[in-house]
Design an enzyme around this catalytic site. Structure first.
Site, mmCIF file in Angstrom:
data_model
loop_
_atom_site.group_PDB
_atom_site.id
_atom_site.type_symbol
_atom_site.label_atom_id
_atom_site.label_comp_id
_atom_site.label_asym_id
_atom_site.label_seq_id
_atom_site.Cartn_x
_atom_site.Cartn_y
_atom_site.Cartn_z
ATOM 1 N N ASN A 54 53.586 -28.691 100.719
ATOM 2 C CA ASN A 54 53.145 -29.817 101.543
ATOM 3 C C ASN A 54 53.588 -29.559 102.979
ATOM 4 O OD1 ASN A 54 51.862 -32.497 101.629
ATOM 5 N ND2 ASN A 54 53.880 -33.217 102.249
ATOM 6 N N ARG A 111 41.701 -22.207 105.920
ATOM 7 C CA ARG A 111 43.094 -22.614 105.770
ATOM 8 C C ARG A 111 43.559 -22.187 104.384
ATOM 9 N NH1 ARG A 111 45.453 -28.011 107.845
ATOM 10 N NH2 ARG A 111 47.175 -26.556 108.112
ATOM 11 N N ASP A 123 49.319 -30.091 99.392
ATOM 12 C CA ASP A 123 48.188 -29.229 99.711
ATOM 13 C C ASP A 123 47.919 -28.223 98.602
ATOM 14 O OD1 ASP A 123 47.227 -29.493 102.814
ATOM 15 O OD2 ASP A 123 49.285 -30.155 102.521
#
Length: 380
Positions: free
Chosen positions: A263, A98, A253
């Site tokens: 985010n 990710r 994030d």
């Protein structure tokens, strides 16, 4: 491979089912994850015996959330080492699972560095694997402690910005114990306010398209006895206009060096609404989420996810019909725009709360100073 184990009855209490844990059964070490894609219908655990299973769990969002992804990445390296797999190959696969979540790569690098250092020193694979596991466990414990400190700093900030208590807090996505070694980031602040008798209402955005707010945040709020109300993402403007929001609390994030915050998609519109309605917009994240190597928001790689997440509705109880395993809600062949995150510029962020304190106003200089101060505390 990953095996699924359903948990029912008394074993299903969320306080007894951590988001992630390391176990060592007779057949060899495993990483056990609470499958977040199955909540709230049922608590099911995924048992990962190798890094490839963990990569798939990360990509499918069975495990998600910046802090716990860092922990998972570190444990994944330790798992590869303990099982005798190629550590570098596993680390590269994990780090790329990710791209937006900076904590994932950080956790991978930390465990791999520990493994390399010990192997260079002793030449013993067993000791190197143990060093990687120790690094993962240390990161797990550090995140638990950071969560508690963020909650305290966030609660104090709410008291300064909103004296008198009775806070009505709007949150987006999920930032609780499911994403953390402790009780979370933004959710941990709301939970601290609840425990202090200062939370009047937690407004929970459903968080389309995968409904992490409806499925996960509401799940955690209910289990903690919090007063909460679920709303569709596009009802947030109405809520602000009615004067029902005192503060917005979200996680992150990745935070760029200049204070831009990546985010869950939908966060940026809340920041715009909050600014227009003069409502504090507060980001809660550990310092591990601050990435000094990313200069600004434009430099943040935003993950694009499959279109079927938008064109289908997926539920643990739903009948399987569409390409992604869900119920189609758009005509066959519909194209979908599905960024996993958006980026909020620092001028729309009232404060960034970390385990080392809050930054407000949010500037590159203030963030750099906080990070430097944290490094000095760690070294001393």
């Amino acid at each position: 491979m990953a095996d699924q184990q359903a948990r029912t009855g008394e074993d299903s209490k969320p306080t007894e089912t951590p988001a992630i844990r390391w176990e060592e059964p007779p057949e060899g070490p495993v990483l056990v994850l609470l499958d977040q894609t199955r909540l709230p219908a049922e608590e099911v655990e995924l048992v990962c015996t190798d890094a490839s299973a963990l990569v798939e769990a990360i990509r499918s969002l069975a495990v998600r959330g910046a802090p716990v992804l860092g922990i998972a990445g570190a444990y994944g390296v330790a798992l590869a080492a303990a099982r005798g797999f190629d550590v570098d190959e596993a680390a590269n696969a994990l780090a790329g699972a990710r791209p937006t979540a900076v904590n994932l790569g950080l956790g991978v690098r930390r465990a791999r560095a520990a493994h390399r250092a010990e192997f260079a020193r002793s030449g013993d694979e067993g000791r190197a694997a143990a060093a990687a596991l120790a690094a993962a466990r240390a990161l797990h414990e550090e995140d638990r402690a950071a969560s508690a400190r963020m909650a305290a700093h966030g609660l104090a900030l709410l008291g300064e910005l909103l004296p008198g208590g009775g806070h009505r807090i709007l949150t987006h996505c999920n930032t609780g114990a499911l994403v953390s070694g402790g009780e979370g980031t933004a959710f941990a602040v709301a939970l601290a306010a609840h425990r202090a008798g200062e939370l009047r209402r937690l407004w929970v955005d459903e968080t389309r398209p995968l409904l992490q707010g409806a499925r996960l945040t509401a799940y955690e709020a209910a289990r903690n006895g919090m007063a909460y109300t679920l709303l569709t993402d596009n009802a947030a403007g109405s809520l602000f206009a009615s004067g029902e929001v005192d503060a917005v609390l979200i996680g992150a994030d990745r935070i760029a060096a200049n204070g831009s915050v990546a985010n869950k998609v939908g966060s940026y519109p809340l920041a715009v609404l909050a600014r227009y309605h003069h409502v504090p917009f507060i980001v809660v994240a550990p310092l591990t989420t601050v990435d000094p190597q990313t200069p600004d928001g434009a430099s943040i790689e935003v993950e694009q996810r499959p279109g079927y997440e938008v064109t289908e509705i997926t539920s643990p109880q739903a009948a399987v019909a569409g390409a992604g395993g869900g119920i189609p809600v758009a005509p066959l062949g519909t194209q979908a725009y599905n960024p996993a995150f958006d980026v909020t510029p620092p001028e729309l962020v009232t404060a960034i709360v970390t385990e080392e304190g809050a930054v407000s106003p949010v500037t590159a200089e203030a963030l750099a100073e906080l990070c430097a101060r944290s490094r000095q505390v760690t070294i001393s």
